[in-house]
Write an enzyme that holds these catalytic residues in place. Structure first.
Site, short mmCIF file in Angstrom:
data_model
loop_
_atom_site.label_atom_id
_atom_site.label_comp_id
_atom_site.label_asym_id
_atom_site.label_seq_id
_atom_site.Cartn_x
_atom_site.Cartn_y
_atom_site.Cartn_z
N ARG A 190 0.78 -1.18 -0.02
CA ARG A 190 -0.11 -0.07 0.06
C ARG A 190 0.90 1.28 -0.03
NH1 ARG A 190 -3.30 -3.98 3.31
NH2 ARG A 190 -1.56 -3.41 4.85
N GLU B 212 4.67 -10.52 14.81
CA GLU B 212 4.26 -10.88 15.93
C GLU B 212 4.63 -12.67 16.20
OE1 GLU B 212 0.10 -10.34 16.07
OE2 GLU B 212 0.02 -10.99 18.16
P1 AMP Z 1 4.26 -2.69 12.09
O1 AMP Z 1 5.24 -3.12 11.47
O2 AMP Z 1 3.54 -3.40 13.27
O3 AMP Z 1 4.18 -1.15 12.27
O4 AMP Z 1 2.85 -2.85 10.90
C1 AMP Z 1 2.75 -2.12 9.85
C2 AMP Z 1 2.51 -2.76 8.63
O5 AMP Z 1 1.64 -3.81 8.93
C3 AMP Z 1 2.03 -1.93 7.56
O6 AMP Z 1 2.50 -2.11 6.36
C4 AMP Z 1 0.36 -2.09 7.76
O7 AMP Z 1 -0.11 -2.18 6.34
C5 AMP Z 1 0.28 -3.34 8.24
N1 AMP Z 1 -0.82 -3.25 9.65
C6 AMP Z 1 -0.41 -3.77 10.72
N2 AMP Z 1 -1.45 -3.58 11.50
C7 AMP Z 1 -2.52 -3.28 10.71
C8 AMP Z 1 -4.23 -3.21 10.83
N3 AMP Z 1 -4.59 -3.26 12.20
N4 AMP Z 1 -4.84 -2.66 9.93
C9 AMP Z 1 -4.36 -2.65 8.62
N5 AMP Z 1 -2.87 -2.99 8.37
C10 AMP Z 1 -1.82 -3.24 9.42
#
Ligand code: AMP
Length: 176
Positions: free
Chosen positions: A59, A96
């Site tokens: 995205r 995770e």
């Molecule tokens: P993080 O690395 O934990 O900051 O996760 C960010 C990435 O995971 C981004 O590329 C988001 O598109 C996706 N992502 C994580 N959590 C969500 C969520 N609740 N809804 C949509 N996309 C998410």
């Protein structure tokens, strides 16, 4: 025009139980909403001398391409492992469960090039942190990181701040 937050679709228990997925495709499909989101994501960086936008698959590509056009600079794709055709440098980050790797072409960012990082959402900040490390390893200078959505409870913006990077988001949602 509609409030941008109301254009985000929230899908409970996707991709697994307990996760509230914040779906930006409904915003992307709205002409005025998409335009406003791009405008607002780019606005803080109009006079910041950005020379390249680094967009994170997938995205971050849609948003990053439009933001690069708006700022009059080039675009650098940060992709999942194994997708880029030329020599790459990669950075591991923790999910995770387990680890993942994002990659960029080793010659995509010049020393001292001023880079803006773009993705749709920041949660734990693990993905954005990996992007920051890649830009730094390639000698680029990070101007900032811009997102549509922040999930503040997951601490991603604080993680960026600890790396010396100022993040910017158009809206926040509670929870995961
Ligand atoms: P993080 O690395 O934990 O900051 O996760 C960010 C990435 O995971 C981004 O590329 C988001 O598109 C996706 N992502 C994580 N959590 C969500 C969520 N609740 N809804 C949509 N996309 C998410």
């Amino acid at each position: 025009m509609q409030d941008l937050k109301s254009l985000i679709r929230s899908i409970p228990d996707y991709p697994k139980p307990g996760i509230m997925f914040r779906d930006v495709t409904t915003l992307l499909g709205d002409p005025a909403g998409f335009r406003a989101a791009i405008e607002q994501m780019a606005a803080p960086y109009k006079n910041a001398g950005v020379q390249g936008v680094a967009g994170i698959e997938a995205r971050g590509f849609i948003l990053g391409g439009a933001i690069a056009d708006k700022l009059g600079c080039g675009f650098v794709p940060f992709r999942k492992k194994g997708k880029l055709p030329w020599k790459t440098i990669g950075q591991e980050y923790t999910l995770e469960y387990g680890v993942d790797i994002i990659e960029m072409h080793e010659d995509a960012i010049d020393k001292g090039e001023r880079i803006l990082i773009v993705d749709d959402l920041i949660a734990t900040g693990g993905t954005a942190e990996a992007a920051v490390k890649l830009v730094k390893r390639s000698g680029g200078v990070i101007v900032g990181a811009t997102f549509i959505i922040d999930l503040p409870e997951l601490g991603g913006m604080k993680k960026l701040a600890a790396l010396g990077v100022k993040g910017h988001a158009l809206m926040a949602f509670e929870g995961h």
